[in-house]
Design an enzyme around this catalytic site. Structure first.
Site, PDB file in Angstrom:
ATOM      1  N   TYR A 178     -56.238  27.324 -13.128  1.00 53.67           N
ATOM      2  CA  TYR A 178     -54.888  27.444 -12.568  1.00 53.67           C
ATOM      3  C   TYR A 178     -53.835  27.325 -13.675  1.00 53.67           C
ATOM      4  O   TYR A 178     -52.897  28.130 -13.755  1.00 53.67           O
ATOM      5  CB  TYR A 178     -54.648  26.365 -11.506  1.00 53.67           C
ATOM      6  CG  TYR A 178     -53.231  26.360 -10.995  1.00 53.67           C
ATOM      7  CD1 TYR A 178     -52.823  27.278 -10.039  1.00 53.67           C
ATOM      8  CD2 TYR A 178     -52.275  25.462 -11.492  1.00 53.67           C
ATOM      9  CE1 TYR A 178     -51.507  27.307  -9.581  1.00 53.67           C
ATOM     10  CE2 TYR A 178     -50.971  25.481 -11.058  1.00 53.67           C
ATOM     11  CZ  TYR A 178     -50.590  26.409 -10.104  1.00 53.67           C
ATOM     12  OH  TYR A 178     -49.281  26.448  -9.676  1.00 53.67           O
ATOM     13  N   ARG A 225     -46.360  14.659 -13.662  1.00 52.28           N
ATOM     14  CA  ARG A 225     -45.011  14.145 -13.404  1.00 52.28           C
ATOM     15  C   ARG A 225     -44.508  14.527 -12.014  1.00 52.28           C
ATOM     16  O   ARG A 225     -43.792  13.762 -11.354  1.00 52.28           O
ATOM     17  CB  ARG A 225     -44.057  14.702 -14.463  1.00 52.28           C
ATOM     18  CG  ARG A 225     -42.614  14.239 -14.347  1.00 52.28           C
ATOM     19  CD  ARG A 225     -41.696  15.147 -15.128  1.00 52.28           C
ATOM     20  NE  ARG A 225     -41.729  16.507 -14.594  1.00 52.28           N
ATOM     21  CZ  ARG A 225     -41.240  17.572 -15.230  1.00 52.28           C
ATOM     22  NH1 ARG A 225     -40.733  17.453 -16.427  1.00 52.28           N
ATOM     23  NH2 ARG A 225     -41.304  18.771 -14.656  1.00 52.28           N
ATOM     24  N   ARG A 235     -47.802  20.848  -1.597  1.00 52.65           N
ATOM     25  CA  ARG A 235     -48.649  21.422  -2.644  1.00 52.65           C
ATOM     26  C   ARG A 235     -49.534  20.342  -3.245  1.00 52.65           C
ATOM     27  O   ARG A 235     -49.120  19.195  -3.371  1.00 52.65           O
ATOM     28  CB  ARG A 235     -47.781  22.059  -3.733  1.00 52.65           C
ATOM     29  CG  ARG A 235     -46.886  23.170  -3.201  1.00 52.65           C
ATOM     30  CD  ARG A 235     -46.150  23.869  -4.316  1.00 52.65           C
ATOM     31  NE  ARG A 235     -45.358  24.974  -3.829  1.00 52.65           N
ATOM     32  CZ  ARG A 235     -45.159  26.111  -4.487  1.00 52.65           C
ATOM     33  NH1 ARG A 235     -45.700  26.282  -5.669  1.00 52.65           N
ATOM     34  NH2 ARG A 235     -44.433  27.071  -3.964  1.00 52.65           N
ATOM     35  N   PHE A 293     -39.152  26.552 -31.718  1.00 55.98           N
ATOM     36  CA  PHE A 293     -39.327  27.035 -30.349  1.00 55.98           C
ATOM     37  C   PHE A 293     -40.654  26.548 -29.767  1.00 55.98           C
ATOM     38  O   PHE A 293     -40.727  26.169 -28.594  1.00 55.98           O
ATOM     39  CB  PHE A 293     -39.274  28.566 -30.342  1.00 55.98           C
ATOM     40  CG  PHE A 293     -39.540  29.185 -29.000  1.00 55.98           C
ATOM     41  CD1 PHE A 293     -38.556  29.216 -28.025  1.00 55.98           C
ATOM     42  CD2 PHE A 293     -40.775  29.745 -28.708  1.00 55.98           C
ATOM     43  CE1 PHE A 293     -38.802  29.785 -26.780  1.00 55.98           C
ATOM     44  CE2 PHE A 293     -41.028  30.317 -27.483  1.00 55.98           C
ATOM     45  CZ  PHE A 293     -40.042  30.344 -26.514  1.00 55.98           C
TER      46      PHE A 293
END
Length: 440
Positions: A178, A225, A235, A293
């Protein structure tokens, strides 16, 4: 406690706010973001969907800035289709599976989202995205289209998976799969773009585990979290293979905090399996804006892991790190050495937080020991006199990356520190920095 008081109670973080907001200068101009009306609209959409991503994207080298901005918006559009429960599955599934084909069009938009869907404008104004997408280099377009196709089909597969919809993620293998679809694929696409731009080592494409771990480390941190928020939305992303060891149902941890905290710590330990890959990946990025980044989300993730570990608040609310802490992390993560020190700092904190009675105590400390050994192998700074460093692959990578760190230290960090020393932090300056920070 107010945000202002928090700043005054953490003077080092207050200094970071001042340095980040007043002293630090962007690496590149952003003039190329306003060349067309459509491009300006794209950057407006970027700011509307995520201020945090907008900040790091705007700092990128112009060679990649627009490509990564459009990549983000296209995947955000795809995610907005998948998330919207008001869209009929007979419309949603074909749209997800064929979304990459929309990128071949010059003009297309979608207004079928519910009125309360917060990011619906990305789809309503998708023609602006398409206009700029077709201005990208063909090889950049190909990467974005490939990842969009894989992600769209992955999302559709999960919607059609009745067991997933009913019971959530079952096994750790399912958990990794997932996370691959929602984050690992993003790491794949970004890595391809960075390598095509010659901003990172070509070896990054040879080891999919490296860029996969970059995505999985972030996604697993977010899943831990977001326990309470996801539970409220119906969910279930914590894998049953883990949580069933601590409770009969996933929502039982709201009442049984001790079991819930043990489960949190188990999931944190699972996320830590990706740390060596993350650091190896970062050591392979040469161009500075691309390095920042990639590095900033990873140091945020380790800071968040330290915050959620052994923390029962996760079971009742969404736990986040302070904004002023974020400023400190952004500044320090501009060098690879700084990233290593950030990880070391938070791993020490996590060791201190974990009680001896936790069922994961021994495994956690063994895992930390392996990570410590890996960090020592990177630099090999404490060798006895006359002993030469072992030229392992990670040691050689870090030596090469350290040359870039030295340039950044000389040209950027040292001048910034000198500027900070010249500032008299009077009450007016303090107030000004706080107002600037919290008003943006």
């Amino acid at each position: 406690m107010s945000k202002y008081l928090q700043l005054f109670l953490h003077p080092q973080e207050l200094a970071s706010v001042i340095q980040l907001k007043i002293i630090r200068k962007p690496l590149f101009t952003v003039n190329d973001t306003i060349t067309t009306e459509e491009l300006q609209e794209c950057y407006k959409l970027l700011n509307l969907t995520s201020r945090s991503f907008a900040v790091v994207i705007m700092e990128l080298h112009p060679e990649l800035r627009n490509a990564i901005m459009l990549f983000y918006l296209i995947l955000r559009a795809l995610d907005t289709v998948e998330d919207d429960m008001t869209i009929d599955e007979k419309i949603k599934i074909p749209l997800l599976r064929g979304f990459h084909e929309k990128l071949l069009l010059k003009d297309w938009s979608f207004n079928g989202n519910g009125p309360n869907e917060k990011d619906r404008d990305v789809l309503v104004k998708f023609s602006c995205i398409l206009h700029e997408y077709h201005h990208l280099k063909p090889e950049y377009q190909s990467v974005i289209s490939e990842i969009t196709e894989k992600m769209g089909n992955g999302m559709a597969d999960y919607i059609e998976d009745e067991q997933f919809q009913k019971d959530g993620i079952q096994t750790l293998k399912d958990y990794d799969l997932y996370c691959h679809y929602v984050a690992g694929l993003v790491g794949d696409g970004l890595t391809q773009l960075i390598v095509l731009a010659e901003f990172g080592s070509h070896h990054l494409l040879d080891d999919s585990q490296l860029y996969e771990s970059m995505g999985l480390f972030l996604q697993k941190t977010n899943i831990i979290r977001d326990y309470f928020e996801d539970l409220e939305d119906g969910r279930h992303f914590w894998p049953k293979e883990v949580w069933s060891q601590y409770g009969k149902t996933l929502d039982s941890f709201i009442k049984d905090e001790t079991a819930g905290v043990h489960c949190i710590n188990h999931l944190v330990l699972n996320a830590m399996e990706h740390i060596e890959d993350v650091m190896t990946y970062l050591s392979s990025i040469s161009e500075q804006s691309s390095f920042q980044f990639c590095a900033i989300p990873q140091v945020m993730a380790i800071a968040t892991l330290a915050e959620v570990m052994n923390n029962p608040k996760v079971l009742r609310q969404n736990v986040k790190i302070r904004k002023s802490t974020t400023c400190s992390l952004i500044l320090k993560s501009r060098t690879f050495k700084g990233c290593v020190e950030i990880f070391q700092t938070y791993l020490r904190q996590m060791r201190h937080k974990l009680p001896v009675g936790d069922p994961n105590y021994l495994k956690f400390n063994l895992r930390c020991g392996k990570i410590d050994q890996f960090f020592e192998e990177m630099y090999q700074e404490n060798l006895p006199t006359g002993i030469k460093p072992r030229e392992t692959p990670i040691y050689l990578k870090v030596q090469e990356r350290s040359q870039w760190d030295e340039k950044i230290e000389t040209t950027v960090l040292k001048p910034e520190r000198l500027s900070m020393q010249r500032i008299t932090v009077s009450s007016i300056a303090l107030l000004l920095s706080v107002l600037i920070f919290f008003s943006t």
